[in-house]
Design a protein around this motif. Structure first.
Motif, mmCIF file in Angstrom:
data_model
loop_
_atom_site.group_PDB
_atom_site.id
_atom_site.type_symbol
_atom_site.label_atom_id
_atom_site.label_comp_id
_atom_site.label_asym_id
_atom_site.label_seq_id
_atom_site.Cartn_x
_atom_site.Cartn_y
_atom_site.Cartn_z
ATOM 1 N N ILE A 77 0.839 -1.200 0.000
ATOM 2 C CA ILE A 77 0.000 0.000 0.000
ATOM 3 C C ILE A 77 0.872 1.248 0.000
ATOM 4 N N ALA A 78 1.912 1.258 0.829
ATOM 5 C CA ALA A 78 2.826 2.408 0.877
ATOM 6 C C ALA A 78 3.525 2.596 -0.464
ATOM 7 N N TYR A 79 3.921 1.505 -1.088
ATOM 8 C CA TYR A 79 4.565 1.576 -2.403
ATOM 9 C C TYR A 79 3.631 2.210 -3.418
ATOM 10 N N ARG A 80 2.368 1.798 -3.407
ATOM 11 C CA ARG A 80 1.403 2.350 -4.362
ATOM 12 C C ARG A 80 1.122 3.819 -4.080
ATOM 13 N N ILE A 81 1.093 4.216 -2.816
ATOM 14 C CA ILE A 81 0.830 5.615 -2.476
ATOM 15 C C ILE A 81 1.982 6.503 -2.933
ATOM 16 N N PHE A 82 3.210 6.084 -2.636
ATOM 17 C CA PHE A 82 4.363 6.933 -2.915
ATOM 18 C C PHE A 82 4.892 6.829 -4.341
ATOM 19 N N PHE A 83 4.782 5.646 -4.955
ATOM 20 C CA PHE A 83 5.380 5.449 -6.262
ATOM 21 C C PHE A 83 4.382 5.052 -7.346
#
Length: 89
Positions: free
Chosen positions: A77-83
């Motif tokens: 989820i963090a990967y999708r939000i930031f990148f």
């Protein structure tokens, strides 16, 4: 567990996380493994820190798998939000 066990656990946890959160993500098998292994460490740390549960040293421990999958989901989820990239056409 050996390092090979952690890699296998991370690979499987990463694949399960991607199945639970479908979508286009770059990285393929190596990206899935990296997210899964890092998620396994993150999930184990969060479980030990906030739930006061010791990290098991067994490959077939259910709570270890749940923590690894949970950590992988958080990182995905963090990967999708930031990148994440726009998919508009």
């Amino acid at each position: 567990m050996s390092i090979i066990s952690w890699i296998i656990l991370g690979l499987i946890a990463g694949v399960i996380a991607k199945v639970l959160l479908p979508g286009r993500d770059p990285g393929g098998l190596i990206g899935t493994t990296v997210i899964g292994v890092a998620g396994a460490f993150l999930g184990g740390w969060m479980s030990a820190r906030f739930l006061d549960r010791e990290i098991a040293n067994q490959f077939y421990d259910g709570p270890t798998w749940i923590a690894a999958i949970g950590g992988s989901l958080v990182l995905l989820i963090a990967y999708r939000i930031f990148f994440g990239h726009s998919r508009s056409r």
